[in-house]
Design an enzyme around this catalytic site. Structure first.
Site, PDB file in Angstrom:
ATOM      1  N   HIS B  29      51.158  32.528  25.873  1.00 49.18           N
ATOM      2  CA  HIS B  29      51.839  33.709  26.068  1.00 49.18           C
ATOM      3  C   HIS B  29      53.534  33.593  26.399  1.00 49.18           C
ATOM      4  O   HIS B  29      53.705  33.455  27.404  1.00 49.18           O
ATOM      5  CB  HIS B  29      51.147  34.349  27.181  1.00 49.18           C
ATOM      6  N   HIS B 260      53.299  39.218  23.192  1.00 46.14           N
ATOM      7  CA  HIS B 260      52.462  38.934  24.499  1.00 46.14           C
ATOM      8  C   HIS B 260      51.883  37.862  24.474  1.00 46.14           C
ATOM      9  O   HIS B 260      51.952  37.062  25.366  1.00 46.14           O
ATOM     10  CB  HIS B 260      51.506  40.231  24.641  1.00 46.14           C
ATOM     11  N   GLU B 409      35.885  45.716  49.447  1.00 46.14           N
ATOM     12  CA  GLU B 409      35.323  44.201  49.310  1.00 46.14           C
ATOM     13  C   GLU B 409      35.910  43.298  48.350  1.00 46.14           C
ATOM     14  O   GLU B 409      35.989  42.238  48.788  1.00 46.14           O
ATOM     15  CB  GLU B 409      33.690  44.635  48.917  1.00 46.14           C
ATOM     16  N   HIS B 471      21.213  49.387  47.373  1.00 42.10           N
ATOM     17  CA  HIS B 471      21.733  48.739  48.481  1.00 42.10           C
ATOM     18  C   HIS B 471      20.799  47.531  48.777  1.00 42.10           C
ATOM     19  O   HIS B 471      20.993  46.407  49.567  1.00 42.10           O
ATOM     20  CB  HIS B 471      21.521  49.314  49.854  1.00 42.10           C
TER      21      HIS B 471
END
Lengths: 662, 662
Positions: B29, B260, B409, B471
């Site tokens: 890159h 890129h 999280e 859950h």
């Protein structure tokens, strides 16, 4: 009775059904239903186009409870509207085995639950996908057939999750004006005040992504109605920031985390009844309140009938096509198109990477199946998910069939769930397989909800080469195979790629992942057969003439290695069979006899796959030979990596001979 | 030569080292290093406190290249500064097997790589964690010992990923004024212009979370320096939005996605040399330019020496404690504290959920190990991760040891990686096990980077009950066990919980997950033994008197079921052995003899675990009996779920007897 008093009694019906159900279940979340009851009452009795007598009406408004822990809000509303599914008995059995009224809303547990929520932020992204599907169908079939809104109720937790940023920035970019998000801004999360953990100005944040915003008192029914009315007129998605009190009405616990996720308790329940003037037994909704709700429930019947008239008036072809797409049936010509391409492949014997094979196959699919909507998380040229049929969807034009999802793997997967749930489209998309980790929470939900979403995941092993271990899946095959009701495909050549794509499209109840290579592969099957061998999950690709001494199991790019090893072993007089394993989940669904036949052959069993061993003991036993990865990968040209990690036909041959004592 | 010209030549050295290396590797890159060369030059030669002769200096500034695909920027800068690791030979071997110069920056591949990046957004969140660790140490030990900045260079992709919102909103909330983020705003991603996929006003977005912001021309060295200077004075974290041209200098490809992620090609390389007036061979940096860089590299030597003097001048106890924490050694009293508590547990025989057991054990740990920093993603009362020693960290006071991470999280796990990488602290935190999916990309990187981060993940099975399948982890044991170099622990009682915590803390090169129950468990071991049985991963918990007919393997809450079944079987004259399996990864590290002994016993083998079978064939073979989950869970009280899914001692007994023909 004043309109305001009438409203309050209707909202209180939600509050007490919810609190009473939590009380009876001895667990659950009363805070959100009590806090958002006013919002839900105004939305469902004045705005939602939702006919409880025809809850599957395709042009209904969608409502997503992104803050899924407040499930009793949904159950209460649908009972009050007159749902056949959510009866009072169901509500009394909240959170009990077999009840529709699960702890969190479960898609498939009754009409009115448009998606499974609970993992925070998912509902918001689902709603973005639903609004995208609506707009695509509206611009494809016309507003006569598709013309509805998508509403989502989100909590502070939804907005703290990263997926919310992916969802809202995409919705703002795409100008999804039919998407209306109501933020239940109660300022409380489980650990206490939201201000303990976050200081974000959410209004400013949404505005930064081009949303219309408005702040209101979430307990003022006039303000709620005005905000909803304005939102429906906006040319952009709207965030309604509704300031509410969690557990509204509970005199001692409202406004605190105590009311979020636990029963109020008998004493506070009594105090709440007194405070809200609700002199009724648990689960008892007075007739006048129930009547008002039921009348509101019938409100949309007329709109639904008018839509049905418009559908009936449409020309037969349009109507048929619209109905087919909504049913989710594939077009009648699909199978023939598959077979024609399969013959072509057998004739041409193309050597190509399976990601290129997928693009080639998609050329046929996107022609034969006009309801596909493709995309990629900013890896279009690498995932090869775009074909000439799929022009880009833009903020100005949604007739296209290709979404530039941006670098938003999680939001993409979750919005795809929303598209599939909405119906009328079949979403597929692309990213690198290693980034399935980013999308995983949404992929799990697609499996739980049994939705047909298809993930094209390329660069599927160390075979991607120089990008190195951060980009090389190693544990991902096992991790994805582990998800119940998710089919993980790893085809070995162009023919298998076609077969796996066919299976993925025909699996209307199961999401699929297609793991595809960056590197070129030669055909492993060279003759045309109508039968879809991949449908059995594992099949004998190259048998041995005699009873096999060795069986080699492999998937994807390692099937070629297995075939090479077989040539050497057979040349040395060792009878060797090669089993291609494109999909372990499908294999598990075959008959015990078939499974025994596949697994049983050969005294020596070898598995070759450029991932970890986990899952392969099923085929080779815990004493079998595994040629694969035992660590993360490395950065180097792919040929060097296969050598370095010892995933070669030579390694297979050596190990097999050693085991045979030859 | 003017200062400006001198700057340009120094920046061009980065550009050409990067482009030449990509050219030689035939992949990589070039776009980012060429675009961000001016920023890196100003930052590293004028601001970064980084001494290449002592790259492990604890008080150095940290630089994180969040846009990790631009790895050559980092390698070039460190070569130019005079790194011993990043030599010209290494740069010439960019992306080759065994080179330090991997496709993406790999932590451990040489000094100066502060973290492994590539998966987008992670570096930004790592930097947040580093800045948190710095501030905690500064407020704990004083600015004499800890007083540095954390810089991160992020790309458009980093800011589109959801994790960026979690990271930036937390950083803004906590007022991490030593965190300076430079956005390489080049407006290009892989699919083309960023405007195809996003319309977010990033400045407004960061400001919505309390950041200082400034917009500059990223090619103007004066503007860059002024912005960095101002940022260092701010009392809030700063975003420097630096407008750059991707692939700056390449006359035909700059400013487009073409530059890129692919080599420029010989022709464009030549044109770029001409355009930038760089008349040097590939990899040739003229002496005058190299000298200027090397002098800049020595710039921080004085600051480092002054810091060393301050450290030497500190009182012996402070110095010793600071140095111990930086080394990552546990305090000398830790082992004794473990043993004392173990004796206490053997005496008390407490019945409790392992999440409560963990809290109990943490009471000892947080007393004995002052460098722990606990936390929870808004589930403090459920994860039981807070003890009396861990007061909360707030925006005003960082002497605390508990982070209210909010509902983030993913950001939490990634910031914990940053804290561990920074050193001087041991981060642990909590969420529900099912939400490991949200944190998974960061958890994988902790394993790849060999960092000691500890995830307390409670509510570890259908045993959580009513919250239902969204859950309830089912596939998560397998999915986490699949990650290389991650230890997944599932202790069966208080003693095992203590042992697993001990192992997690002592594993300085391995992240750990502790999967803990919501429901109460009785002790499975009642006598004190100094030896840590869990260290072997699997061990015989209850042997049979005679050669066993049956071996039952189990983990966590299902060990009790295995013991119950053993009682029944032994009562019926069937010799039965129970093996507790708290950690499969540790078991795999034992000797072949030990493994054979554990696995070998018994003609009938049964595994009991409230997850899927995957992974257990290693113990029971593919013909063994598995009592566990075969689908997602359901919403109901946990006792009903264990019955419903048939995970009972009765099921174990029945299956074992049937197999034995009794």
């Amino acid at each position: 009775m004043s309109d305001l008093e009438k409203h309050h009694r209707m909202a209180n019906a939600i509050r007490f059904l919810a609190a009473d159900a939590v009380e009876a279940a001895k667990s659950g979340h009363p805070g959100l239903p009590m806090g958002a009851a006013d919002i839900a009452t105004v939305l469902f009795t004045q705005f939602m186009q939702y006919d409880p007598t025809r809850p599957d009406w395709p042009d209904r408004d969608r409502f997503v409870l992104s803050a899924g822990h407040g499930s009793m809000l949904l159950y209460a509303v649908h009972y009050l509207l007159g749902s056949e599914d959510f009866t009072l008995d169901q509500i009394k059995n909240f959170r009990q085995l077999g009840a529709l009224t699960a702890g969190h809303p479960e898609y498939g547990h009754g009409a009115g639950i448009e998606t499974t929520t609970g993992p925070l932020g998912q509902g918001l992204a689902n709603a973005v996908g639903m609004a995208m599907a609506e707009r695509h169908l509206r611009e494809t079939f016309g507003a006569e057939l598709a013309d509805h809104h998508t509403y989502a109720l989100v909590g502070d937790g939804c907005l703290m999750e990263g997926i919310s940023q992916e969802a809202l920035s995409l919705a703002g970019h795409l100008k999804l004006s039919r998407l209306i998000v109501i933020w239940d801004d109660n300022g409380i999360s489980i650990d206490g005040k939201v201000s303990i953990t976050d200081s974000t100005n959410q209004i400013a944040r949404f505005e930064a992504s081009g949303w219309e915003t408005v702040s209101i008192d979430g307990h003022d029914p006039i303000a709620i109605a005005n905000a909803l009315r304005a939102a429906r007129e906006s040319d952009r998605p709207t965030l309604i920031a509704a300031k509410t009190t969690i557990g509204f009405g509970a005199p001692n616990k409202a406004g605190s985390e105590k009311v979020h996720g636990a029963p109020l308790g008998a004493e506070e329940m009594a105090a709440t009844r007194k405070a809200l003037g609700w002199n009724h037994e648990p689960f008892d909704v007075p007739a006048e309140v129930l009547d008002n709700w039921r009348i509101a429930g019938l409100r949309s019947g007329q709109a639904r009938k008018e839509w049905e008239k418009r559908l009936a008036a449409a020309d037969a072809e349009t109507r048929g096509e619209f109905e087919r797409r909504i049913r989710g049936d594939l077009p009648s010509g699909f199978t023939d198109a598959v077979q024609a391409l399969k013959k072509q492949i057998a004739a041409d014997k193309p050597v190509m990477a399976t990601r290129k094979a997928s693009e080639y196959v998609l050329g046929m699919i996107n022609e034969a199946v006009p309801e596909t909507i493709g995309g990629s998380a900013d890896l279009t040229g690498s995932n090869n998910t775009r074909t000439k049929q799929t022009t880009a969807i833009t903020p100005e034009d949604f007739t296209g069939r290709y979404v530039h999802w941006g670098i938003r793997e999680h939001g993409m997967a979750s919005a795809m769930n929303g598209m599939a749930l909405h119906g009328g489209v079949i979403p597929y998309s692309g990213t690198f397989l290693v980034f399935s980790d980013y999308a995983r929470p949404a992929m799990r939900l697609s499996a739980l909800m049994r939705q047909r979403v298809i993930h094209v995941m390329t660069h599927d092993s160390i075979g991607l080469g120089e990008d190195g271990p951060t980009h090389q899946p190693v544990e991902h095959y096992a991790a994805l195979r582990a998800i119940p009701n998710l089919d993980f495909y790893r085809p070995a050549d162009v023919t298998e790629t076609l077969e796996c794509w066919q299976l993925a499209l025909e699996s209307s109840q199961t999401p699929s992942v297609l793991a595809l290579t960056r590197q070129n592969l030669a055909p492993v099957r060279e003759t045309y057969e109508e039968d879809n061998a991949c449908a059995r999950g594992a099949y004998v690709l190259a048998d041995s003439e005699n009873e096999p001494d060795v069986t080699i199991f492999a998937s994807g790019s390692e099937v070629a290695i297995a075939l090479e090893a077989r040539d050497v072993l057979e040349g040395d007089g060792i009878a060797t069979r090669v089993v291609s394993v494109p999909c372990m989940e499908r294999f598990e669904q075959q008959s015990a006899d078939y499974q025994a036949d596949i697994i049983g052959g050969g005294t020596v069993k070898v598995a070759v796959e450029a991932g970890i061993r986990m899952g392969w003991d099923r085929f080779i036993g815990n004493d079998g030979i595994f040629i694969g990865m035992h660590s993360f990968g490395a950065s180097a040209p792919f040929e060097a990596l296969y050598e370095h990690f010892g995933i070669t036909s030579k390694a297979v041959v050596t190990a097999a001979k050693e085991r045979l004592g030859r």
